[in-house]
Design an enzyme around this catalytic site. Sequence first.
Site: not given
Ligand code: M6R
Length: 613
Positions: A2, A30, A83, A109-110, A485, A489, A492, A509, A608
Amino acid sequence: MCGIVGYIARKQNPNSLKLGIEALKRLEYRGYDSAGFAFWDESKKDIFCQKAAGRITALEEKANIAVNAVALSANPLILHTRWATHGGVSESNAHPHCDCQNNIYLVHNGIVENYKELKEVLQGEGHQFRSETDTEVIAHLVEKFFQGNLEEAVRKALPLIKGSYGIAVIAKNDPQKLVAARLSSPLLLGLGENEYFVASDPSAIIAHTNKVIYLDDNEIVTITPDNFSILKEKKPEEIEWKLEDAQKGGYPHFMLKEIMEEPEAIENSMKGRLLTEDGTARLGGLQDIVTRLRRAKRMLFTACGTAFYASLVGRYMFEEYAGIPVEADVASEFRYRKPIIDENTVLLCVSQSGETADTLAALKEMKMKGVLTVGVVNVVGSTIARETDAGVYNHIGPEMGVASTKAFISQLTVMALLTLLLGRQRNLSLVKGQRIAQDLQALPEKARIILTQEAKKIKEIAEKYYQYNNFIYLGRKYNYPIALEGALKLKEIAYPIHAEGYASGEMKHGPIALADQNFPFVFIAPQDSVYEKVVSNMEEVKARRAPIIAIATEGDERIKTIADDVIYIPKTSEMLTPILSVMPLHLFAYHMGVLRGNDVDKPRNLAKSVTVE
Ligand code: M6R
């Protein structure tokens, strides 16, 4: 997640709504699924509220802002992107929420954790609810205490809330005020020329001012057209980001722009910090705790998502070159564990946003136990940056794409700097330290080579593979976290493709059962100390006819005879290879996402910064 924007000006500003909408659009990155605003309309002596499910453009269309904005003077004004958490995506669940009397309008927010109990009590007292959200209880609570003074009502309502909040509130019956408050959810006050802003993220307001006051937990600010008051005396700080940083700069997407900025991210994170001759690093934010770091016997890393994978790379670096035992755990687990600690334990929290709820909770838990806490954070003034005892900023400007790309590169760079600092405090020799420092210095140029020489090939490989539905990424030692990673990526950004990351040695395994001609394997196989092992895993996959994409060291002809497609990266020292090997994977995920027709900057269901648990 949000986003909140609030605005109040000394004089009526006919452009205020337009300005507020533009600021809200800067928070689109975000992630959100509905939007709304409310403002005091002096001409009608009433509050006007408009909400819409979907994008901000839908809200604009509904309010016909394009036509009417100049005619309106919205002052004060609150805006929000939601959100969905409690209750689906709908206009009625969008913010602002209001009380029974259409007096109090509030954005939040929250999460209100005790909203069910509060709602029951309020309903018992006759309050009528119009949404399924947790937020609405706050509006009714403020209503309950409202006796003509908005600030007082907010002050009485907030202690009843369990959970987290950043809020901005206005009231029809106290119209010259905007009241904002925070608890575990970021909020700042922007100080413009004859105007004030409230925002959950500095990018919303950098077009107007770089002077801000970051609110602390439990702080309430009351803003009127002429003044503002917070209980504590606070000095304004400067946002160092520029407006261009938060714009696409000619690129079709923030994600692509930010991948292209990766070489610069390495440079910026190292600037003024690398002491090549001494084979070490000087990190200003750690100056006060260097002796305590020298005494550290154990490091705990905690973070989420991509930042956690950076921590995993850091673990390999610290153990190998600084000789410190390291434990790394995702913050959502860490916060509920009972890690063994003593006075020589240090907690390192890695977070781009500095607002991730789980990381923050883990940090608070360890702080309470007296552990020395260190942050590696990008957003200056963010909660984690302020809550940690000391820290290192990434200095890479805002990262706007939901996918963390340049921040990851910078986090790895900072890990390398920390390795030099901690290593040289211990047993890392001058010569070895100097060699790592020289390799670090050479890294930006090597990163540029990847983005110029391999970019075309990476796109072609994406065009060849984008219709496959499953991928597995394998890497070993320093490049095991890179496999994680790369897979994160891809899923997502290029959903509904499913991707898994694995330690290459784990292949036999289980995952090898998946190997056939419909299941591509991505190997991260630079010429390092585990090269032969990874290559034999590749042979085993090839024997089962699975397509193979490999990331390999330039000049490695052998890989070409095994893999179907090879992306080359320049040679560097083993501990720094992840910084280079991940770059093609970021670019690959980007192209795959675009080819799949996804909104790569705002992938579905993602936010975000994850400011709620
Ligand atoms: O703001 P942060 O680095 O704490 O965020 C951590 C994760 O939410 C963030 O890295 C998330 O996994 C990304 N969408 C990855 O691309």
